[in-house]
Each structure stands twice: as structure tokens, then as C-alpha cells.
Design an enzyme around this catalytic site. Sequence first.
Site, PDB file in Angstrom:
ATOM      1  CB  SER A   1      -0.906   0.024   1.228  1.00  0.00           C
ATOM      2  OG  SER A   1      -1.614  -1.176   1.359  1.00  0.00           O
TER       3      SER A   1
HETATM    4  N1  SAH Z   1      -0.387  -5.211   4.124  1.00  0.00           N
HETATM    5  C1  SAH Z   1       0.315  -5.487   2.891  1.00  0.00           C
HETATM    6  C2  SAH Z   1      -0.504  -5.068   1.677  1.00  0.00           C
HETATM    7  C3  SAH Z   1      -0.992  -6.265   1.055  1.00  0.00           C
HETATM    8  S1  SAH Z   1      -2.117  -6.166  -0.285  1.00  0.00           S
HETATM    9  C4  SAH Z   1       1.689  -4.865   2.876  1.00  0.00           C
HETATM   10  O1  SAH Z   1       2.020  -4.121   3.802  1.00  0.00           O
HETATM   11  O2  SAH Z   1       2.454  -5.170   1.959  1.00  0.00           O
HETATM   12  C5  SAH Z   1      -3.372  -7.239   0.333  1.00  0.00           C
HETATM   13  C6  SAH Z   1      -2.974  -8.657   0.623  1.00  0.00           C
HETATM   14  O3  SAH Z   1      -4.133  -9.314   1.122  1.00  0.00           O
HETATM   15  C7  SAH Z   1      -2.518  -9.455  -0.595  1.00  0.00           C
HETATM   16  O4  SAH Z   1      -1.244  -9.976  -0.356  1.00  0.00           O
HETATM   17  C8  SAH Z   1      -3.572 -10.545  -0.720  1.00  0.00           C
HETATM   18  O5  SAH Z   1      -3.053 -11.772  -1.172  1.00  0.00           O
HETATM   19  C9  SAH Z   1      -4.084 -10.654   0.711  1.00  0.00           C
HETATM   20  N2  SAH Z   1      -5.421 -11.231   0.873  1.00  0.00           N
HETATM   21  C10 SAH Z   1      -6.506 -11.108   0.064  1.00  0.00           C
HETATM   22  N3  SAH Z   1      -7.540 -11.813   0.554  1.00  0.00           N
HETATM   23  C11 SAH Z   1      -7.109 -12.398   1.697  1.00  0.00           C
HETATM   24  C12 SAH Z   1      -7.714 -13.261   2.662  1.00  0.00           C
HETATM   25  N4  SAH Z   1      -8.967 -13.707   2.541  1.00  0.00           N
HETATM   26  N5  SAH Z   1      -6.958 -13.658   3.727  1.00  0.00           N
HETATM   27  C13 SAH Z   1      -5.677 -13.260   3.858  1.00  0.00           C
HETATM   28  N6  SAH Z   1      -5.043 -12.469   2.976  1.00  0.00           N
HETATM   29  C14 SAH Z   1      -5.752 -12.044   1.909  1.00  0.00           C
END
Ligand code: SAH
Length: 231
Positions: free
Chosen positions: A81
Site C-alpha cells: 500500500s
Molecule cells: N499489508 C500489505 C498489503 C498487502 S495487499 C503490505 O504491507 O504489503 C493485500 C494482501 O491481502 C494481498 O497480499 C492478498 O493476497 C491478501 N489477501 C486477500 N484476501 C485475503 C484473505 N482472505 N486472507 C488473507 N489475505 C488475503
Amino acid sequence: MKWIGSLAFLLALATEAFPQDTYREERANMVKYQIENRGVSDKATLAAMRNVQRHLFVPESYRRQAYNDGPLPIGYGQTISQPYIVACMTEVIEPKSGFKVLEIGTGSGYQAAVLAEIVDEVYTVEIVKELGEQAKGRLKKLGYSNVQVKAGDGYYGWEEHGPYDAIIVTAATEYIPPPLVKQLKPGGKMVIPVGSPFLVQTLMLVEKTGNKIKTTSLFPVRFVPFTREGD
Ligand code: SAH
């Protein structure tokens, strides 16, 4: 001239042992211009954003853009993000030492590292196994021993370590998963992007007081979709 060779050797050794954080200044500017100037004021959040080496959480080919004012790809169609959004989500849960926080959507592990600088324990769940494993290795290498990473569907939270003082969800859901509300302590806060995937969503603050739930819309955001196992 032999001593020049020895000097170069010693310098190389020192650089190897104490790698320079060449991005410290860029990071300080990121915090000042993208975060503080836009109104984030929580001291602990600002200090954490100044400390975590964001460039080590992005693929090497994006390293030089790590302190830009936007999200970046991290593989598997996912993104790290925008720094400002990470700061807002961190500030809004009012993190403190002693807190136990759950994050859904580990991704690169960056948000987890920011939390780990402030709170005692961070639990984070990632649905893409490879991303979870990479993040786990990265966090361990960087010394974030207070973060636990699990592969799985974050819809169900991580019950065995709950309830949590705060929960941060970093993927967009169409509705707030009831298991997450259940795993929030009374008095706890959850921040979660709610809305249709691929459209603009709303960042929501969910506060649990006793058994009552209060939700507040914060501002529009765009996150990658919250996926379910089998999607
Ligand atoms: N917090 C992260 C941003 C990640 S983007 C950072 O600091 O880099 C969102 C993430 O959520 C992705 O990696 C995606 O694979 C994950 N995601 C999506 N649906 C999910 C679920 N049901 N459970 C766990 N992770 C999930």
C-alpha cells in the site's frame, strides 16, 4: 601502495558488516511531505514509518521507487500500500506497547513491520502462500521477532491468539467478516476497506464497545480484493 589495498579490503569488510541505510533521508522526506503534512500526527506511527526500511519490502526492481507516494507491485497481482495509507491505518487504531494486533493480508510484511515497531505482538494472515513465506523470511531477517505469519483465509481471523486490541485488514471486503468482529476485544478498533473489488471502497473504522458495534466511514480508498480460498 599495499596499504591502499588493505584499506579497500577493510572498507569492504565494514560495508558488508554494517550495510548503510542509503534511503534514510528519502524515508525522512516521505514521512514529512507525504504523511505529516497531510495530517498524521501520532508520534509512535511517525517514528515507526521513519524506522521501517520500506525499500527492503519491495522487489529489487522497484527499490528506487520505494519511497514514492503510491502503491507498488509485489508479485502475484498484489501490492504494497501507499505509505500514507499505511500511516493512516496505523494511527487510527491508536497502537500502543502492550497491544496485540491482527493483520489480514500480510503481502510484503511492511504493514506488519510498522505495527511491530510499536506494539508487543503482531499476528498476520496471508492467503497467497508464497507471499506469506517471503514475508515471514523477510521479517525474520530484519529482526521482527514479535510478528507471527500464517498462510490461510483471513476471513476467519486467527482465533487461537485472540481476542485482539486492534485489527487491520488490508484487502477490500464486500462486508465486514463476522469472525473478525468476534475476535476484537471490547474497546478494540478495526480498520477495514469495505466495498466492491476493483471500484472505490470506503475505509471503515469499526469500534467495539461492550457488545455494541459502531462503524464510521473514514475516506475513499482502493485496495486489492479480499479473496476467499477457492477463488
Ligand atoms: N499489508 C500489505 C498489503 C498487502 S495487499 C503490505 O504491507 O504489503 C493485500 C494482501 O491481502 C494481498 O497480499 C492478498 O493476497 C491478501 N489477501 C486477500 N484476501 C485475503 C484473505 N482472505 N486472507 C488473507 N489475505 C488475503
